[in-house]
Design an enzyme around this catalytic site. Structure first.
Site, PDB file in Angstrom:
ATOM      1  N   LYS A   1      -3.973   4.266  14.024  1.00  7.89           N
ATOM      2  CA  LYS A   1      -5.423   4.167  13.820  1.00  7.89           C
ATOM      3  C   LYS A   1      -6.130   5.473  14.208  1.00  7.89           C
ATOM      4  O   LYS A   1      -7.166   5.826  13.641  1.00  7.89           O
ATOM      5  CB  LYS A   1      -5.992   2.977  14.591  1.00  7.89           C
ATOM      6  CG  LYS A   1      -5.589   1.606  14.008  1.00  7.89           C
ATOM      7  CD  LYS A   1      -5.975   1.478  12.541  1.00  7.89           C
ATOM      8  CE  LYS A   1      -6.037   0.047  12.047  1.00  7.89           C
ATOM      9  NZ  LYS A   1      -6.260  -0.038  10.589  1.00  7.89           N
TER      10      LYS A   1
ATOM     11  N   ALA B   1     -13.978 -11.559  13.397  1.00  7.39           N
ATOM     12  CA  ALA B   1     -13.139 -12.760  13.504  1.00  7.39           C
ATOM     13  C   ALA B   1     -12.288 -12.925  12.252  1.00  7.39           C
ATOM     14  O   ALA B   1     -12.790 -13.278  11.185  1.00  7.39           O
ATOM     15  CB  ALA B   1     -14.044 -13.981  13.681  1.00  7.39           C
TER      16      ALA B   1
ATOM     17  N   VAL C   1       0.814  -1.223   0.000  1.00  9.15           N
ATOM     18  CA  VAL C   1       0.000   0.000   0.000  1.00  9.15           C
ATOM     19  C   VAL C   1       0.844   1.267   0.000  1.00  9.15           C
ATOM     20  O   VAL C   1       0.349   2.342  -0.336  1.00  9.15           O
ATOM     21  CB  VAL C   1      -0.979   0.046   1.200  1.00  9.15           C
ATOM     22  CG1 VAL C   1      -2.225  -0.743   0.917  1.00  9.15           C
ATOM     23  CG2 VAL C   1      -0.319  -0.398   2.490  1.00  9.15           C
TER      24      VAL C   1
ATOM     25  N   TYR D   1       0.157   0.937  16.993  1.00  8.22           N
ATOM     26  CA  TYR D   1      -1.066   0.676  16.226  1.00  8.22           C
ATOM     27  C   TYR D   1      -2.158   1.704  16.565  1.00  8.22           C
ATOM     28  O   TYR D   1      -2.828   2.234  15.666  1.00  8.22           O
ATOM     29  CB  TYR D   1      -1.525  -0.739  16.554  1.00  8.22           C
ATOM     30  CG  TYR D   1      -2.742  -1.249  15.840  1.00  8.22           C
ATOM     31  CD1 TYR D   1      -2.677  -1.656  14.502  1.00  8.22           C
ATOM     32  CD2 TYR D   1      -3.962  -1.387  16.504  1.00  8.22           C
ATOM     33  CE1 TYR D   1      -3.798  -2.166  13.856  1.00  8.22           C
ATOM     34  CE2 TYR D   1      -5.078  -1.904  15.864  1.00  8.22           C
ATOM     35  CZ  TYR D   1      -4.998  -2.284  14.547  1.00  8.22           C
ATOM     36  OH  TYR D   1      -6.101  -2.792  13.910  1.00  8.22           O
TER      37      TYR D   1
END
Ligand code: NAI
Length: 310
Positions: free
Chosen positions: A167, A196, A75, A163
């Site tokens: 985020k 999940a 990305v 993280y």
């Protein structure tokens, strides 16, 4: 209620070789869209061979009669991913910035490399793909962007300093980009999912995982991808089939005036933190500066603490 159709849509999904992204790709492939399945990962096939996960998803879409192409770039190379869409299908309508990784460690153990890789994939990756799609969206006066944050970015989470920072950045990016895209019919929204997948299989008990179906998240992403979606700059928590919109709340607050001291702040601290009065919210677009401007006259002359004017 008419079925949401994605005929003639070109949809780019990053990290679509597994987990949530894969489910988005299969859904859009079954609803008429032309899908760019981006993923740099690979999977083990039942015969023990390994294959590029993007290829496996593309094959599955094609087998069911859909149209899709694979892209294997990271990305961080967003222009190559968007080029795949334009070369294969002539345009791009929807970008789903989904690719993500974890490098969980308590902050005392976190190394620079754990920090950097998370910023590169989540933030630089989102920047790079969006930057490449943006001129196309501006020109065609249409675009839908879905950015993937996390409850960790909204609330913080032990062992996820890297993280959760990334985020939370995705949240800020969504807020600004949605404002800049508004008049060009570019709608950007942000989801904080819980589902999940490989990312969460060791984090939740099995019976809970069974309820957290990726398919539920896909349905929310589908609506935000559609031309009928007018929502812009929204942030949504989607935990399995539970969906809720999130906004920040500001307490009524207090102006301290010229007599402001640290001691005065200590004395009045509870009042500053009191959410019982007239609260404001960030979706009302009233920043603290606008509250200052509302109260400007009183602000200039008042000598003691006072509450803001709304
Ligand atoms: P996953 O691990 O099942 O799938 C992520 C995919 O992204 C993988 O196929 C991986 O190869 C790909 N990927 C990783 N780095 C890449 C890169 N540089 N370029 C292209 N592809 C790359 O993860 P899952 O659970 O499907 O997560 C999807 C998104 O949702 C991520 O952004 C994740 O942070 C976010 N999320 C997921 C939650 C969950 O409950 N599953 C919770 C909160 C957020």
């Amino acid at each position: 209620m008419s079925k949401l159709s994605f005929d003639n849509y070109v949809i780019v999904i990053t990290g679509a070789g597994a987990g949530l992204g894969k489910d988005y790709a299969l859904y859009f492939g079954s609803r008429g869209a032309k899908v760019v399945v981006n993923d740099l990962g690979s999977v083990k096939l039942p015969d023990g061979q390994s294959a590029r996960s993007a290829d496996v998803v593309v094959e599955e879409i094609k087998k069911k009669g859909g149209l899709a192409v694979a892209n294997y770039d990271s990305v961080e190379d967003g222009e190559k991913i968007i080029k795949t869409a334009v070369d294969s299908f002539g345009k791009v309508d929807v970008l789903i910035n989904n690719a993500g990784i974890l490098r969980d460690k308590a902050f005392k153990n976190l190394e620079k490399s754990d920090w950097d890789i998370i910023m590169r994939v989540h933030l630089n990756g989102m920047y790079s793909c969006t930057k490449a799609a943006w001129p196309i969206f501006l020109k065609q006066k249409f675009g839908r962007i879905i950015n993937v944050s996390s409850p960790s970015g909204l609330y913080g989470s032990f062992g996820q300093a890297n993280y959760s920072t990334a985020k939370a950045g995705i949240y800020g990016f969504t807020k600004t980009i949605s404002k800049e895209g508004e008049k060009y019919n570019i709608r950007t929204n942000c989801i904080a999912p819980v589902a999940a997948t490989a990312m969460t299989e060791n984090l939740m008990p099995k019976d809970l995982l069974a309820l957290m179906k990726v398919e539920y998240i896909t349905l929310v992403v589908a609506y935000f991808s559609h031309k009928d979606c007018e929502e812009n700059g929204g942030v949504f928590e989607v935990a399995g089939s539970f969906v809720a919109k999130v906004r920040f709340q500001r307490s009524e607050g207090l102006f301290f005036g010229p007599g402001f001291t640290a001691e005065k702040f200590k004395e009045e601290f509870e009042k500053v933190c009191d959410f019982g009065g007239k609260c404001t919210y960030n979706d009302e677009d009233e920043t603290s500066l606008s509250l200052v401007l509302n109260s400007f006259e009183k602000f200039k002359s008042n000598k003691t603490c006072f509450k803001p004017k709304f």
